[in-house]
Design a protein around this motif. Structure first.
Motif, PDB file in Angstrom:
ATOM      1  N   VAL A   1       0.851  -1.161   0.000  1.00  0.00           N
ATOM      2  CA  VAL A   1       0.000   0.000   0.000  1.00  0.00           C
ATOM      3  C   VAL A   1       0.898   1.225   0.000  1.00  0.00           C
ATOM      4  CG1 VAL A   1      -1.757   1.253   1.272  1.00  0.00           C
ATOM      5  CG2 VAL A   1      -1.770  -1.225   1.259  1.00  0.00           C
ATOM      6  N   GLY A   2       0.604   2.145  -0.880  1.00  0.00           N
ATOM      7  CA  GLY A   2       1.424   3.347  -0.981  1.00  0.00           C
ATOM      8  C   GLY A   2       0.654   4.589  -0.594  1.00  0.00           C
ATOM      9  N   ILE A   3       1.305   5.700  -0.727  1.00  0.00           N
ATOM     10  CA  ILE A   3       0.705   7.000  -0.420  1.00  0.00           C
ATOM     11  C   ILE A   3       0.010   7.504  -1.673  1.00  0.00           C
ATOM     12  CG2 ILE A   3       1.190   9.356   0.249  1.00  0.00           C
ATOM     13  CD1 ILE A   3       2.312   8.088   2.493  1.00  0.00           C
ATOM     14  N   SER A   4      -1.216   7.932  -1.521  1.00  0.00           N
ATOM     15  CA  SER A   4      -1.976   8.460  -2.655  1.00  0.00           C
ATOM     16  C   SER A   4      -1.783   9.958  -2.754  1.00  0.00           C
ATOM     17  CB  SER A   4      -3.464   8.157  -2.486  1.00  0.00           C
ATOM     18  OG  SER A   4      -3.676   6.775  -2.444  1.00  0.00           O
ATOM     19  N   ARG A   5      -1.719  10.450  -3.963  1.00  0.00           N
ATOM     20  CA  ARG A   5      -1.671  11.887  -4.219  1.00  0.00           C
ATOM     21  C   ARG A   5      -2.910  12.235  -5.028  1.00  0.00           C
ATOM     22  NH1 ARG A   5       1.524  13.501  -0.519  1.00  0.00           N
ATOM     23  NH2 ARG A   5       3.512  12.496  -0.551  1.00  0.00           N
ATOM     24  N   PHE A   6      -3.690  13.177  -4.523  1.00  0.00           N
ATOM     25  CA  PHE A   6      -4.928  13.548  -5.174  1.00  0.00           C
ATOM     26  C   PHE A   6      -4.655  14.583  -6.260  1.00  0.00           C
ATOM     27  CE2 PHE A   6      -6.213  12.340  -0.822  1.00  0.00           C
ATOM     28  CZ  PHE A   6      -6.976  11.233  -1.164  1.00  0.00           C
TER      29      PHE A   6
END
Length: 74
Positions: free
Chosen positions: A1-6
């Motif tokens: 699971v990674g970091i999401s960027r909106f």
């Protein structure tokens, strides 16, 4: 699971979500302070879970099950 960027929505950090949760809880806590009853406390617990789910920083989808169980128990 990674970091999401909106792409459209701004990033919300832990501090911003803490402020959101506390602001959302204030009406419920004030009402409970003014009129402390067992039925009001049960509703406040369900509402607190809902505020944590809606405005929390790290929330799992299963957390909404606790909200639905608390709201049905009243």
């Amino acid at each position: 699971v990674g970091i999401s960027r909106f792409a459209v929505l701004p990033q919300a950090g832990p501090r911003a979500t803490l402020i959101g949760v506390v602001l959302a809880l204030l009406p419920c806590l004030v009402a409970l302070w003014r009129d402390p009853r067992p039925a009001g406390f049960a509703r406040a617990v369900g509402y607190s879970f809902l505020c944590g789910f809606m405005f929390g920083y790290h929330v799992h989808e299963k957390a909404v099950l606790v909200v639905s169980c608390c709201m049905q128990a009243r």
